[in-house]
Each structure stands twice: as C-alpha cells, then as structure tokens.
Design a protein around this motif. Structure first.
Motif, PDB file in Angstrom:
ATOM      1  N   TYR A   9       0.768  -1.214   0.097  1.00 53.29           N
ATOM      2  CA  TYR A   9       0.057   0.041   0.132  1.00 53.29           C
ATOM      3  C   TYR A   9       0.919   1.285  -0.062  1.00 53.29           C
ATOM      4  O   TYR A   9       2.099   1.261   0.291  1.00 53.29           O
ATOM      5  N   SER A  11       0.369   5.697   1.195  1.00 50.63           N
ATOM      6  CA  SER A  11      -0.362   6.418   2.007  1.00 50.63           C
ATOM      7  C   SER A  11       0.243   7.692   2.221  1.00 50.63           C
ATOM      8  O   SER A  11       1.685   7.907   1.998  1.00 50.63           O
ATOM      9  N   THR A  48       5.354  10.393   1.671  1.00 54.68           N
ATOM     10  CA  THR A  48       4.655   9.445   1.251  1.00 54.68           C
ATOM     11  C   THR A  48       5.216   8.131   1.833  1.00 54.68           C
ATOM     12  O   THR A  48       6.550   7.804   1.671  1.00 54.68           O
ATOM     13  N   ARG A  68      -6.230   1.406   8.200  1.00 47.45           N
ATOM     14  CA  ARG A  68      -7.099   2.279   7.418  1.00 47.45           C
ATOM     15  C   ARG A  68      -7.547   3.108   8.553  1.00 47.45           C
ATOM     16  O   ARG A  68      -7.895   4.373   8.003  1.00 47.45           O
ATOM     17  N   HIS A  73      -1.470   8.558   9.266  1.00 45.34           N
ATOM     18  CA  HIS A  73      -1.473   8.778   7.641  1.00 45.34           C
ATOM     19  C   HIS A  73      -2.968   8.638   7.097  1.00 45.34           C
ATOM     20  O   HIS A  73      -3.788   8.491   7.822  1.00 45.34           O
ATOM     21  N   ARG A  74      -2.817   9.298   5.735  1.00 41.43           N
ATOM     22  CA  ARG A  74      -4.177   9.446   5.122  1.00 41.43           C
ATOM     23  C   ARG A  74      -4.117   8.906   3.828  1.00 41.43           C
ATOM     24  O   ARG A  74      -3.165   8.766   3.298  1.00 41.43           O
ATOM     25  N   ASP A  75      -5.260   8.748   3.097  1.00 42.43           N
ATOM     26  CA  ASP A  75      -5.262   8.413   1.733  1.00 42.43           C
ATOM     27  C   ASP A  75      -4.600   7.030   1.465  1.00 42.43           C
ATOM     28  O   ASP A  75      -3.846   6.893   0.331  1.00 42.43           O
ATOM     29  N   LEU A  76      -4.960   6.316   2.139  1.00 40.25           N
ATOM     30  CA  LEU A  76      -4.370   5.006   2.038  1.00 40.25           C
ATOM     31  C   LEU A  76      -4.927   4.097   0.678  1.00 40.25           C
ATOM     32  O   LEU A  76      -5.999   4.364   0.738  1.00 40.25           O
ATOM     33  N   GLU A  77      -4.026   3.775  -0.075  1.00 39.91           N
ATOM     34  CA  GLU A  77      -4.440   3.024  -1.370  1.00 39.91           C
ATOM     35  C   GLU A  77      -3.741   1.699  -1.377  1.00 39.91           C
ATOM     36  O   GLU A  77      -2.363   1.753  -1.495  1.00 39.91           O
TER      37      GLU A  77
END
Length: 139
Positions: A9, A11, A48, A68, A73-77
């Motif tokens: 992942y 993030s 990142t 999650r 952290h944010r915007d975990l993809e």
C-alpha cells in the motif's frame, strides 16, 4: 506456506514531527510484526509511505483494517493484496525501513498501480533499497 499473502500500500503521512513519528511507528511495528509473523519493508520519502508486508492472509487483513483507521497517515491506497508468489522476501526483517532521499524518486508514482504491476514496481525499488536500507535492528 498456506495463506501466505503480500499486502502493498501507499499512503500520505499525517504526522507532526514526522521523523520522530516514523521512528516510533517503526519501533512499534517491529515488535508487533515479530509477534504476528509478518515481515516487510517500509519506504518513506518525507511525504509518502510505501509499505510491503508479507504474512498470513487473515493476519494481514486484520492489520489492514487497523492501518485504514490509523490517523498517522491518510489516503491509504491498497496496491496489492494477493497470494505471494514467493515466500520470505523480507525474511529476518520484522520491518525493514528506508528513507528515500532523492526528491526525483517520489513514492507518489506508485499511486494508481495495481496488482502484479504494483508488486513488480515495488520489487524493482526494493532491489535498490535492500542494498542501502537501514539495519532492521535499528531505527
């Protein structure tokens, strides 16, 4: 190993005092990962996070739920969550850690990659990082 999976992942960091925050994350993750039988590598470029984890499918699925919800952290993809084609890529590393210092090598480039393409791109990056990565026993 039955149920052996890879989780990859990317993030965006959401930390105050990022360096100290990343060091604390790494220390805690190493202890937790050792207990859970997870190995992996965390790369960080100042903004990142890119993390590849290997372990049992159910253990990684539970960890992904926690990740999650983690406010650091944010915007975990999720780029890949799939059966591992090889086992033990990061054997001996509860969590290897490397800071990417070259600004032209932003980890943002991983956003949008999926599945085997994302894993192949990570392995290319990791091949270079493994040589100069921080000793996994230190932060």
């Amino acid at each position: 190993m039955p149920g052996f999976f890879i989780l990859l992942y990317v993030s965006t960091a959401a930390l105050d005092g990022v360096d100290a925050g990343v060091a604390a994350i790494t220390r805690a993750a190493r202890l937790s990962n050792a207990r859970l039988g997870i190995t992996g590598l965390l790369a960080y470029d100042g903004d990142t996070f890119l993390q590849c984890l290997e372990g049992e499918q159910t253990v990684l699925a539970d960890l992904l739920q926690k990740l999650r919800a983690d406010p650091r952290h944010r915007d975990l993809e999720v780029l890949a969550f799939a059966p591992a084609t090889t086992t033990g890529r990061h054997v001996g590393w509860d969590l290897g850690y490397h800071v990417v210092e070259d600004e032209s090598d932003s980890l943002q480039r991983f956003r949008g990659l999926r599945g085997s393409t994302a894993i192949a791109a990570f392995r290319t990056l990791a091949a270079d990082l493994d040589v100069g990565a921080s000793d996994p026993s230190t932060t």
